[in-house]
Design a protein around this motif. Structure first.
Motif, short mmCIF file in Angstrom:
data_model
loop_
_atom_site.label_atom_id
_atom_site.label_comp_id
_atom_site.label_asym_id
_atom_site.label_seq_id
_atom_site.Cartn_x
_atom_site.Cartn_y
_atom_site.Cartn_z
N UNK A 74 0.83 -1.21 0.00
CA UNK A 74 0.00 0.00 0.00
C UNK A 74 0.86 1.25 0.00
N UNK A 75 0.21 2.35 -0.35
CA UNK A 75 0.83 3.67 -0.37
C UNK A 75 -0.23 4.69 0.01
N UNK A 76 0.04 5.46 1.04
CA UNK A 76 -0.87 6.55 1.43
C UNK A 76 -0.42 7.82 0.74
N UNK A 77 -1.35 8.43 0.01
CA UNK A 77 -1.09 9.65 -0.75
C UNK A 77 -2.11 10.69 -0.31
N UNK A 78 -1.68 11.89 0.04
CA UNK A 78 -2.66 12.93 0.38
C UNK A 78 -3.64 13.13 -0.78
N UNK A 79 -4.91 13.29 -0.46
CA UNK A 79 -5.94 13.44 -1.49
C UNK A 79 -5.57 14.53 -2.49
N UNK A 80 -5.11 15.67 -2.00
CA UNK A 80 -4.80 16.78 -2.90
C UNK A 80 -3.69 16.41 -3.88
N UNK A 81 -2.70 15.67 -3.42
CA UNK A 81 -1.61 15.24 -4.30
C UNK A 81 -2.13 14.25 -5.34
N UNK A 82 -2.96 13.31 -4.92
CA UNK A 82 -3.47 12.30 -5.84
C UNK A 82 -4.33 12.95 -6.92
N UNK A 83 -5.22 13.84 -6.54
CA UNK A 83 -6.11 14.44 -7.52
C UNK A 83 -5.38 15.39 -8.47
N UNK A 84 -4.21 15.89 -8.06
CA UNK A 84 -3.38 16.69 -8.95
C UNK A 84 -2.57 15.81 -9.90
N UNK A 85 -2.32 14.53 -9.49
CA UNK A 85 -1.48 13.61 -10.26
C UNK A 85 -2.08 12.21 -10.28
#
Length: 69
Positions: A50-61
């Motif tokens: 797994x990898x936790x990615x901040x929502x804002x970072x994921x939706x930008x990329x």
């Protein structure tokens, strides 16, 4: 946002991130896995990666559904 399995590996590879492994009956959890280490584990049980990615970072990329060209 938590990405798991090969989606997490793809994101980590494209964004130069390390991955995590959930604990299982044999091994404890681990952090800081390389893409190659994570792929080897995921070949046996992709649900452990797994990898936790901040929502804002994921939706930008987000992960692209188009092949790289």
């Amino acid at each position: 946002m938590r990405l798991t399995g090969f989606d997490a590996i793809e994101y980590a590879e494209k964004h130069n991130r390390t991955l995590n492994k959930r604990p299982d009956a044999v091994d404890p959890g681990r952090t800081g896995l390389t893409v190659a280490e994570a792929e080897a584990i995921a070949d046996e049980d992709e649900g452990l990666i797994y990898l936790d990615v901040p929502d804002s970072e994921y939706y930008d990329n987000p992960l692209s559904t188009q092949p790289d060209r």
